[in-house]
Design a protein around this motif. Structure first.
Motif, mmCIF file in Angstrom:
data_model
loop_
_atom_site.group_PDB
_atom_site.id
_atom_site.type_symbol
_atom_site.label_atom_id
_atom_site.label_comp_id
_atom_site.label_asym_id
_atom_site.label_seq_id
_atom_site.Cartn_x
_atom_site.Cartn_y
_atom_site.Cartn_z
ATOM 1 N N ALA A 687 57.861 67.120 55.750
ATOM 2 C CA ALA A 687 56.896 66.161 56.288
ATOM 3 C C ALA A 687 56.256 66.676 57.573
ATOM 4 O O ALA A 687 55.105 66.346 57.880
ATOM 5 N N GLU A 688 56.987 67.484 58.358
ATOM 6 C CA GLU A 688 56.431 68.059 59.580
ATOM 7 C C GLU A 688 55.226 68.946 59.287
ATOM 8 O O GLU A 688 54.371 69.158 60.149
ATOM 9 N N TYR A 689 55.163 69.469 58.070
ATOM 10 C CA TYR A 689 54.043 70.324 57.664
ATOM 11 C C TYR A 689 53.114 69.579 56.703
ATOM 12 O O TYR A 689 52.501 70.176 55.820
ATOM 13 N N ASP A 690 53.057 68.268 56.886
ATOM 14 C CA ASP A 690 52.150 67.402 56.121
ATOM 15 C C ASP A 690 52.405 67.474 54.618
ATOM 16 O O ASP A 690 51.485 67.257 53.812
ATOM 17 N N GLY A 691 53.627 67.778 54.251
ATOM 18 C CA GLY A 691 53.973 67.835 52.840
ATOM 19 C C GLY A 691 54.910 66.710 52.449
ATOM 20 O O GLY A 691 55.253 65.838 53.256
ATOM 21 N N ARG A 692 55.341 66.738 51.215
ATOM 22 C CA ARG A 692 56.229 65.686 50.704
ATOM 23 C C ARG A 692 57.243 66.301 49.745
ATOM 24 O O ARG A 692 56.870 67.036 48.826
ATOM 25 N N LEU A 693 58.506 66.017 49.993
ATOM 26 C CA LEU A 693 59.578 66.446 49.097
ATOM 27 C C LEU A 693 59.854 65.316 48.115
ATOM 28 O O LEU A 693 60.084 64.173 48.514
ATOM 29 N N SER A 694 59.833 65.612 46.830
ATOM 30 C CA SER A 694 60.065 64.581 45.816
ATOM 31 C C SER A 694 61.011 65.106 44.752
ATOM 32 O O SER A 694 61.325 66.302 44.687
ATOM 33 N N VAL A 695 61.455 64.207 43.918
ATOM 34 C CA VAL A 695 62.414 64.523 42.859
ATOM 35 C C VAL A 695 61.778 64.221 41.513
ATOM 36 O O VAL A 695 61.159 63.161 41.328
ATOM 37 N N LYS A 696 61.924 65.150 40.570
ATOM 38 C CA LYS A 696 61.426 64.930 39.216
ATOM 39 C C LYS A 696 62.585 64.554 38.298
ATOM 40 O O LYS A 696 63.644 65.185 38.329
ATOM 41 N N HIS A 697 62.366 63.523 37.512
ATOM 42 C CA HIS A 697 63.404 63.085 36.577
ATOM 43 C C HIS A 697 62.784 62.842 35.203
ATOM 44 O O HIS A 697 61.808 62.106 35.083
ATOM 45 N N PRO A 698 63.321 63.481 34.144
ATOM 46 C CA PRO A 698 64.415 64.466 34.196
ATOM 47 C C PRO A 698 63.915 65.801 34.720
ATOM 48 O O PRO A 698 62.718 66.080 34.726
ATOM 49 N N GLY A 699 64.847 66.641 35.150
ATOM 50 C CA GLY A 699 64.483 67.934 35.709
ATOM 51 C C GLY A 699 63.971 68.892 34.652
ATOM 52 O O GLY A 699 64.201 68.716 33.442
ATOM 53 N N ASN A 700 63.276 69.917 35.091
ATOM 54 C CA ASN A 700 62.676 70.883 34.161
ATOM 55 C C ASN A 700 63.710 71.654 33.354
ATOM 56 O O ASN A 700 63.441 72.077 32.231
ATOM 57 N N LEU A 701 64.911 71.854 33.926
ATOM 58 C CA LEU A 701 65.978 72.572 33.213
ATOM 59 C C LEU A 701 67.083 71.626 32.760
ATOM 60 O O LEU A 701 68.173 72.063 32.395
ATOM 61 N N GLY A 702 66.812 70.345 32.801
ATOM 62 C CA GLY A 702 67.811 69.362 32.406
ATOM 63 C C GLY A 702 68.673 68.879 33.546
ATOM 64 O O GLY A 702 69.443 67.933 33.386
ATOM 65 N N GLY A 703 68.575 69.542 34.702
ATOM 66 C CA GLY A 703 69.351 69.131 35.860
ATOM 67 C C GLY A 703 68.468 68.487 36.909
ATOM 68 O O GLY A 703 67.658 67.616 36.604
ATOM 69 N N ALA A 704 68.604 68.946 38.160
ATOM 70 C CA ALA A 704 67.784 68.404 39.246
ATOM 71 C C ALA A 704 66.557 69.281 39.453
ATOM 72 O O ALA A 704 66.620 70.506 39.315
ATOM 73 N N SER A 705 65.442 68.659 39.790
ATOM 74 C CA SER A 705 64.215 69.368 40.131
ATOM 75 C C SER A 705 63.644 68.767 41.408
ATOM 76 O O SER A 705 63.316 67.578 41.441
#
Length: 716
Positions: A687-705
């Motif tokens: 966020a300090e660099y004007d960005g956003r961290l988000s989570v994708k569900h389900p993940g691209n490899l079946g786990g976390a993304s």
């Protein structure tokens, strides 16, 4: 003292071992911590005698003197048993005969040290026992502990035995204890009742063992049967499972008492994940590959005991609010049962034998205290032969197996806390704030009231509308309050980080100099000192790594951005820091291929983002099969080529759908022992660099993304 005459003037080749009769009183006082525990030990003896019913009576004789009766319907004792087992202190009889059979039923006995009868010496100065077995007359046994203690040697110590008319219908034992050492007031008897309710596991159905207590404080003449209140069997939060084959498998149940929907979820933690959540010093005491403690089952129940939580229980179970905390307190903590009988804890002083209350203050977020939980751990002598209580019944003997048991149970409590936190977070927090303020509008209220007035209806018709609006306002007020608490936590992260980094670095600098001087002056070390030195060095490194985790947030007051970073090189550097674990777990890593991507992000801050995501993935990947463990990085341009989007994918167990929005919040974690700040730190830095961290569900490899965007370095 005169020496014995010896005609040969040579000392005898052997000296007999002797024991003073005071040993009976001394052992009774020292090995049994209090009178409540002493009485429970006698009740356990009745259980071991296959008693189906036990009566404890607090009585007074004709002169007003107090005495205690413990009567049971067990198998009783014959003359041989009295002489060769009951009168032999520390007899190995129960150790050599771990079960008792009656008809077609079998019980595993609870005692094995042969010291239980010394509880009678703790309780009073003399004992009278009547006991009747199926094949012999009723025997009366009298013991005066004071006379035994005053004797010169054990050779002159006796108990008197005689035949007596049997008071039993069939078989049984009746013990009367006189000359009581304690004044059993109402509070002490209530404490006994509470502890007796824990003697048999409250989570299993036992239909052949009932305990009754009767005293002068009872409001009726009928003895009170020891039972547990109904609400203890219906907790708001429950975790039930087992540990088998180096894996903790359990199921969490959320059972709300009002409007929320119930929820349940299957949970699993392999030993490797539990082990890696420990400190370096704790790891040295255990093995990483597998455990040596046996299989066991457990169930942990928890309640909210704030004013709202107590009111919920009172309303749902029609019980006085003043009694609820007392009932939970009586059963509080996690109790260990061996073959269905309580092993630990026996007294209030040992309720927090896992150290949950001290652990509670070490985490941002909500941890459970001992006073909020009622837990049960079921072990067996067959599966867990090296898990034993000490002679004073206050703790478990210090063994590697016990340490593993404690570690696994703390991990289970951590899972329960994480799920409970998820259910306690108000769903309104997930709503956009602007939508929340829309609920404060009075437009609809005004329209309805005007419509009623135009129809000529009485003012009372408007009351339901006003009532509904008032409830809506109250609802919004509570929601805003919850949101404020959440945002306050976020706002204070930087302040906390500054304090943490400052304090840690001040101390690690001093400790580091000390270790350096020790190393220079005294090396090489003996083996034992070398092990302790290495442990201290690893602990110091762990503290420094913790400071490094929070360091980027501790200096958020100024923008770095003076240095850019080569993205591929920084990913490789962060992966190399985890190389040992990545290789051990056989994780395949796939970095981006473009080596010319430069982002306008300080390398230190970029490393903090990447490391938190990599460490998170490496931690959870052991839940997947070794051949399928993958950690991959992908990148593509966005915003007209001014920014890039980076995806960090793994093939682990993934993030549950209901956790997607919460996983970045402070204090939210699924790791046992975690503080729930790693992903929060990463999100704040992005966020300090004007960005956003988000989570994708389900993940691209079946786990976390995890997906986030960063600014590219501008050319020219």
């Amino acid at each position: 003292m005169n020496k014995p005459e010896n005609n040969n003037n040579t000392p005898p080749p052997q000296i007999p071992f002797r024991m003073h009769p005071r040993v009976f009183a001394a052992l009774g006082a020292d090995l049994v911590t209090n009178d409540v525990v002493a009485l429970i030990e006698l009740v356990k003896n009745s259980y071991d005698a296959f008693a189906k019913e036990i009566w404890i009576r607090f009585c007074r004789d004709e002169q007003g003197g107090a005495y205690i009766e413990i009567e049971d319907s067990g198998v009783g004792m014959n003359r041989y048993t009295i002489e060769n087992i009951w009168c032999v202190v520390a007899t190995p009889f129960k150790l050599n005969n771990p079960t008792i059979k009656l008809d077609e039923k079998e019980r595993r006995v609870s005692g094995e040290k042969g010291l239980g009868r010394l509880s009678a010496a703790r309780l009073g100065s003399s004992l009278l026992m009547l006991t009747k077995s199926i094949d012999e007359p009723c025997w009366q046994v009298k013991v005066n502990w004071g006379e035994i203690s005053d004797a010169d040697s054990l050779n002159s110590c006796y108990v008197s035995i005689s035949e007596e008319v049997s008071p039993f219908k069939k078989t049984g034992t009746l013990i009367k204890i006189f000359g009581l050492n304690s004044d059993w007031d109402e509070g002490m008897i209530d404490d006994l009742k509470d502890n007796l309710a824990r003697l048999i596991s409250p989570f299993i159905k036992v239909d052949d063992f009932d305990i009754y207590v009767q005293s002068e404080f009872d409001k009726t003449d009928n003895p009170a049967k020891i039972t547990s209140p109904k609400f203890l069997s219906n907790p708001k939060y429950r975790l039930k499972g087992s540990f088998k084959n180096n894996s903790l498998s359990c199921k969490y149940f959320y059972s709300p008492m009002r409007i929320d929907k119930p929820r349940s979820v299957e949970l699993k933690l392999v030993w490797d994940l539990i082990f890696r959540s420990l400190s370096d010093i704790e790891r040295q005491k255990l093995k990483q590959d597998k455990t040596t403690c046996g299989n066991f089952d457990f169930e942990i129940r928890a309640w909210d005991i704030d004013s709202d939580g107590i009111e919920e229980i009172a309303e749902n179970f029609r019980i006085k609010k003043s009694s609820i905390r007392n009932y939970i307190r009586a059963h509080k903590g996690i109790s260990v049962y061996r073959d269905g009988i309580l092993v630990l804890p026996k007294s209030d002083n040992a309720r927090d034998w896992l150290g949950l209350d001290l652990r509670r203050v070490s985490k941002i977020g909500t941890r459970l205290s001992t006073s909020q939980i009622v837990g049960h751990v079921s072990i067996t002598k067959e599966q867990n032969p090296k898990i034993n209580d000490t002679s004073d019944r206050e703790r478990l003997a210090s063994t590697k197996e016990v340490k593993e048991l404690e570690t696994i149970l703390k991990a289970a409590v951590g899972l329960l806390e994480n799920e409970r936190d998820s259910d306690r977070v108000k769903k309104e927090i997930e709503k956009p704030l602007e939508n929340l303020f829309e609920e404060l509008s009075a437009d609809d209220l005004l329209a309805e009231v005007l419509s009623i007035a135009e129809d000529g209806a009485p003012a009372s018709d408007a009351l339901p509308i006003l009532k509904a609006f008032n409830e809506s306002l109250d609802h919004v007020r509570k929601t805003i309050q919850d949101r404020f608490v959440y945002y306050s936590r976020m706002a204070t992260v930087g302040t906390i980080a500054q304090m943490l980094v400052h304090e840690i670095r001040n101390r690690t600098t001093i400790f580091g100099l000390f270790l350096k001087q020790i190393n220079q002056k005294f090396r090489p070390f003996p083996r034992e000192i070398e092990e302790n030195y290495q442990a201290a060095d690893m602990a110091l490194n762990s503290l420094e790594q913790l400071a490094e985790t929070f360091a980027p947030l501790a200096s958020r007051s100024f923008r770095r951005r003076k240095r850019d970073s080569n993205l591929k090189e920084r990913i490789d550097a962060c992966l190399s820091l985890q190389k040992k674990e990545i290789d051990r777990l056989k994780i395949r890593t796939k970095n981006i291929k473009n080596a010319e991507i430069h982002v306008a992000v300080d390398p230190g801050e970029l490393d903090a983002i990447l490391l938190n995501l990599i460490i998170n993935a490496v931690y959870w990947l052991p839940q997947s099969k070794p051949e399928g463990r993958v950690l991959e990085f992908r990148v593509y341009p966005i915003a007209g080529g001014e920014r890039i989007r980076l995806c960090v994918d793994d093939s682990g167990p993934g993030i549950r759908k209901e956790d997607v929005k919460k996983v970045l919040w402070p204090g939210v974690t699924r790791k046992p022992g975690g503080i729930g700040m790693g992903l929060t730190v990463a999100a704040e830095l992005v966020a300090e660099y004007d960005g956003r961290l988000s989570v994708k569900h389900p993940g691209n490899l079946g786990g976390a993304s995890f997906i986030f965007d960063l600014p590219l370095k501008q050319r020219g």
